[in-house]
Scaffold this motif. Structure first.
Motif, PDB file in Angstrom:
ATOM      1  N   PRO A 110      19.832   0.305 -17.625  1.00 52.52           N
ATOM      2  CA  PRO A 110      21.333  -0.158 -17.818  1.00 52.52           C
ATOM      3  C   PRO A 110      21.664   0.319 -19.139  1.00 52.52           C
ATOM      4  N   PRO A 111      22.638  -0.099 -19.856  1.00 54.70           N
ATOM      5  CA  PRO A 111      22.915   0.161 -21.137  1.00 54.70           C
ATOM      6  C   PRO A 111      21.965  -0.288 -22.036  1.00 54.70           C
ATOM      7  N   THR A 112      21.587   0.146 -23.269  1.00 53.80           N
ATOM      8  CA  THR A 112      20.690  -0.189 -24.265  1.00 53.80           C
ATOM      9  C   THR A 112      20.812   0.477 -25.586  1.00 53.80           C
ATOM     10  N   TYR A 113      20.015  -0.259 -26.770  1.00 55.76           N
ATOM     11  CA  TYR A 113      19.565   0.463 -27.666  1.00 55.76           C
ATOM     12  C   TYR A 113      18.179   0.403 -27.955  1.00 55.76           C
ATOM     13  N   GLN A 114      17.529  -0.078 -27.238  1.00 58.07           N
ATOM     14  CA  GLN A 114      16.039  -0.480 -27.266  1.00 58.07           C
ATOM     15  C   GLN A 114      15.211   0.560 -26.683  1.00 58.07           C
ATOM     16  N   ALA A 115      14.456   1.251 -27.667  1.00 61.37           N
ATOM     17  CA  ALA A 115      13.415   2.055 -27.068  1.00 61.37           C
ATOM     18  C   ALA A 115      12.281   2.307 -28.061  1.00 61.37           C
ATOM     19  N   ALA A 116      11.231   1.931 -27.812  1.00 63.65           N
ATOM     20  CA  ALA A 116       9.811   1.988 -28.731  1.00 63.65           C
ATOM     21  C   ALA A 116       8.769   2.030 -27.917  1.00 63.65           C
ATOM     22  N   TRP A 117       7.957   2.796 -28.737  1.00 55.67           N
ATOM     23  CA  TRP A 117       6.580   3.110 -27.835  1.00 55.67           C
ATOM     24  C   TRP A 117       5.464   2.617 -28.647  1.00 55.67           C
ATOM     25  N   ALA A 118       4.336   2.177 -27.889  1.00 56.11           N
ATOM     26  CA  ALA A 118       3.009   1.854 -28.247  1.00 56.11           C
ATOM     27  C   ALA A 118       1.951   1.842 -27.027  1.00 56.11           C
ATOM     28  N   ASP A 119       0.843   1.903 -27.545  1.00 54.97           N
ATOM     29  CA  ASP A 119      -0.302   1.992 -26.476  1.00 54.97           C
ATOM     30  C   ASP A 119      -0.935   0.583 -26.444  1.00 54.97           C
ATOM     31  N   PHE A 120      -0.229  -0.486 -25.654  1.00 54.91           N
ATOM     32  CA  PHE A 120      -0.304  -2.060 -25.736  1.00 54.91           C
ATOM     33  C   PHE A 120      -1.872  -2.248 -25.178  1.00 54.91           C
ATOM     34  N   ASP A 121      -2.211  -1.396 -24.191  1.00 58.34           N
ATOM     35  CA  ASP A 121      -3.605  -2.073 -23.477  1.00 58.34           C
ATOM     36  C   ASP A 121      -4.667  -1.152 -23.809  1.00 58.34           C
ATOM     37  N   ASN A 122      -4.493  -0.219 -24.841  1.00 59.28           N
ATOM     38  CA  ASN A 122      -5.634   0.673 -25.487  1.00 59.28           C
ATOM     39  C   ASN A 122      -6.391   1.705 -24.470  1.00 59.28           C
ATOM     40  N   ASP A 123      -5.603   1.957 -23.551  1.00 60.30           N
ATOM     41  CA  ASP A 123      -6.074   3.002 -22.547  1.00 60.30           C
ATOM     42  C   ASP A 123      -5.675   4.468 -22.819  1.00 60.30           C
ATOM     43  N   GLY A 124      -4.912   4.659 -24.106  1.00 53.66           N
ATOM     44  CA  GLY A 124      -4.923   6.013 -24.537  1.00 53.66           C
ATOM     45  C   GLY A 124      -3.643   6.707 -24.110  1.00 53.66           C
ATOM     46  N   ASP A 125      -2.735   6.040 -23.345  1.00 52.80           N
ATOM     47  CA  ASP A 125      -1.431   6.559 -23.022  1.00 52.80           C
ATOM     48  C   ASP A 125      -0.514   5.587 -23.564  1.00 52.80           C
ATOM     49  N   LEU A 126       0.962   6.135 -23.891  1.00 50.31           N
ATOM     50  CA  LEU A 126       1.801   5.308 -24.492  1.00 50.31           C
ATOM     51  C   LEU A 126       2.666   4.502 -23.498  1.00 50.31           C
ATOM     52  N   ASP A 127       2.900   3.424 -23.701  1.00 45.32           N
ATOM     53  CA  ASP A 127       3.785   2.647 -22.976  1.00 45.32           C
ATOM     54  C   ASP A 127       5.311   2.147 -23.534  1.00 45.32           C
ATOM     55  N   LEU A 128       6.159   1.831 -22.876  1.00 47.73           N
ATOM     56  CA  LEU A 128       7.589   1.863 -23.290  1.00 47.73           C
ATOM     57  C   LEU A 128       8.100   0.567 -23.101  1.00 47.73           C
ATOM     58  N   MET A 129       8.934  -0.144 -24.074  1.00 49.72           N
ATOM     59  CA  MET A 129       9.969  -0.982 -24.186  1.00 49.72           C
ATOM     60  C   MET A 129      11.237  -0.506 -24.213  1.00 49.72           C
ATOM     61  N   ALA A 130      11.978  -0.754 -23.177  1.00 51.19           N
ATOM     62  CA  ALA A 130      13.520  -0.222 -23.216  1.00 51.19           C
ATOM     63  C   ALA A 130      14.231  -1.103 -22.109  1.00 51.19           C
ATOM     64  N   ALA A 131      15.414  -1.066 -22.559  1.00 55.01           N
ATOM     65  CA  ALA A 131      16.557  -1.423 -21.689  1.00 55.01           C
ATOM     66  C   ALA A 131      16.197  -2.968 -21.182  1.00 55.01           C
TER      67      ALA A 131
END
Length: 477
Positions: free
Chosen positions: A353-374
């Motif tokens: 859905p519509p959003t201004y939200q988009a930010a990346w981090a490796d929250f679980d320290n497994d080496g790949d980037l996770d995403l907070m969006a929408a």
């Protein structure tokens, strides 16, 4: 010490066949919002507020503590924000650009608002931290927006007074700012600022003169991505990143653009930094595969598939735009040479859905980037066979702010690519990626060398760094 880079495609021994032989991209995201207790809100800021090595988040104006990658627990309500350690006490503080307040982080346990000087009237949609005057303490640039239709509000600069207070040192009512993001694009040891402006107004590239004062070099450096020269446009956010892996920071300027009888306003642009030999001026690379949608909003760059190339997630304001056309956020995979491919459906991020939200981090320290969006939390399933490195940079608290906001790190791969990342406190419109730098390395599994450019222009080289780990590199070691 200075570095000189040439494009990977021009390096001796580089094979086009190597590009063709790259593995099929298969990183898939899974919506785990409910499982992890993380959902809702616009804009997001990743930051490790309690220094336990697990990145936390502020989303929807609320701060959530990461419980070792298992769940998130709400701990504070500060408003949407960007994070940096303004007093160099070792804990990341917050600026709420919505509430125009700075919150001191007291030992990773609570956030307390501090007294600020009288600010220009108005509202804001974004801000960024950076040590603009190079005194070892981070300052704050805040964008001023509007009260539609008549009032335009001031951008302003809060200069840090030794970690004890802030002084309003500059303000200007010129344009209606939305996203604000900083980068030392000319590698001279001070942070420059790019401001995305709305309402058919030109964006601004502010070049730092070295002591926290700025010159508008937008036209001189070829960074006009909207405004009168292109028929007028509406910018919401931008993202810095070395998208062609030549060691120079390029810029993606996002544009909301009306078409079909509304003036054919300019679309989003890739702006390539030509580097030292090109006097760090920019050239337009056009849309580069970023297909037209009317209501593009906030972009955020990350190597989501760990292949070494920075990709782009780009949100939209509307779900259904003019003429009944659907608009949705898009994940654009970087296939090299400013050619980007829609990887949204294959990555299971379609239909947001519509959003201004988009930010990346490796929250679980497994080496790949996770995403907070929408308003949703997406966990990355990873790319099998791809390696990575996470680099946590720390300053000396004297010449360099402790969390090294503004520092850059470069990694050279055998195929000629120079992977470049920066510690940035603000991206897109009001979002922030994790301050720990992330390098996807593709199939490269051997130790690598990390070259660091600190925010004062000094350098450090660290050799034989093993991959598939997080390392902390300090200025003083």
């Amino acid at each position: 010490m200075r570095w000189t880079y040439t494009s990977a495609l021009l390096r001796p021994g580089f094979s086009i066949l190597a590009l063709l032989a790259l593995p099929v991209h298969a990183a898939v995201f899974e919506d785990k919002s409910e499982q992890f207790g993380l959902a809702g809100g616009n804009e997001a800021c990743w930051f490790d507020f309690n220094n336990d090595g697990w990145t936390d988040i502020c989303v929807g104006g609320k701060v959530y503590r990461n419980e070792k990658g298992r769940k998130f627990v709400e701990v504070a309500n500060t408003g949407a924000c960007v994070a940096a350690d303004f007093d160099n006490d070792g804990f990341l503080d917050l600026y709420s650009w919505g509430g125009r307040k700075i919150y001191r982080n007291k030992g990773g346990k609570e956030f307390v608002a501090i007294e600020l000087p009288e600010l220009p009237k108005g509202s804001s949609l974004g801000a960024c931290w950076g040590d603009f005057n190079r005194d070892g303490f981070v300052d704050l640039y805040a964008g001023g927006y509007e009260a539609w239709p008549n009032d335009t509000y001031a951008d302003f600069l809060l200069t840090n007074q030794g970690g004890k207070s802030f002084k309003l040192t500059w303000s200007e009512v010129r344009y209606r700012a939305r996203g604000v993001t900083a980068c030392d694009f000319d590698r001279d040891g001070d942070l420059d600022i790019y401001v995305s402006n709305y309402r058919l107004q030109p964006n601004i590239l502010w070049q730092n003169n070295g002591k926290g004062t700025f010159s508008d070099v937008t036209g001189a450096f070829g960074v006009i991505a909207n405004g009168p020269g292109f028929g007028g446009g509406h910018s919401i956010g931008a993202a810095w990143g070395d998208f062609d892996n030549d060691g120079n920071f390029d810029l993606f300027a996002g544009n909301f653009a009306h078409k079909d009888g509304r003036g054919n306003q300019p679309e989003s642009l890739w702006l390539r930094n030509n580097g030292r030999e090109g006097e760090f001026k920019f050239e337009s690379k056009g849309q580069g595969g970023v297909f037209y949608q009317e209501s593009y909003a906030s972009p955020s760059a990350a190597d989501y598939d760990n292949d070494g190339d920075l990709d782009l997630f780009f949100t939209t304001v509307y779900g259904v735009a003019s003429f009944g056309r659907k608009n949705n956020s898009v994940l654009f995979r970087n296939d090299g040479n400013f050619k980007f491919v829609n990887a949204t459906a294959g990555s299971k991020l379609d239909g947001l859905p519509p959003t201004y939200q988009a930010a990346w981090a490796d929250f679980d320290n497994d080496g790949d980037l996770d995403l907070m969006a929408a308003g949703r939390f997406f966990v990355n399933g990873g790319e099998k066979g791809h390696h990575w490195l996470k680099v946590h940079l720390l300053g000396d608290r004297k010449k360099i702010n402790l969390f090294a906001i503004g520092a850059q790190a470069r990694v050279a791969l055998p195929d000629g690519r120079i992977l470049t990342r920066q510690v940035a406190a603000g991206t897109g419109q009001g979002n922030q990626n994790d301050l720990v730098l992330h390098f996807g390395l593709g199939g490269h599994d051997k130790p690598i060398q990390v070259d660091i450019l600190w925010p004062d222009g000094s350098t450090r080289t660290v050799k034989d760094v093993a991959v598939d780990q997080r390392v902390t590199l300090k200025m003083t070691e």
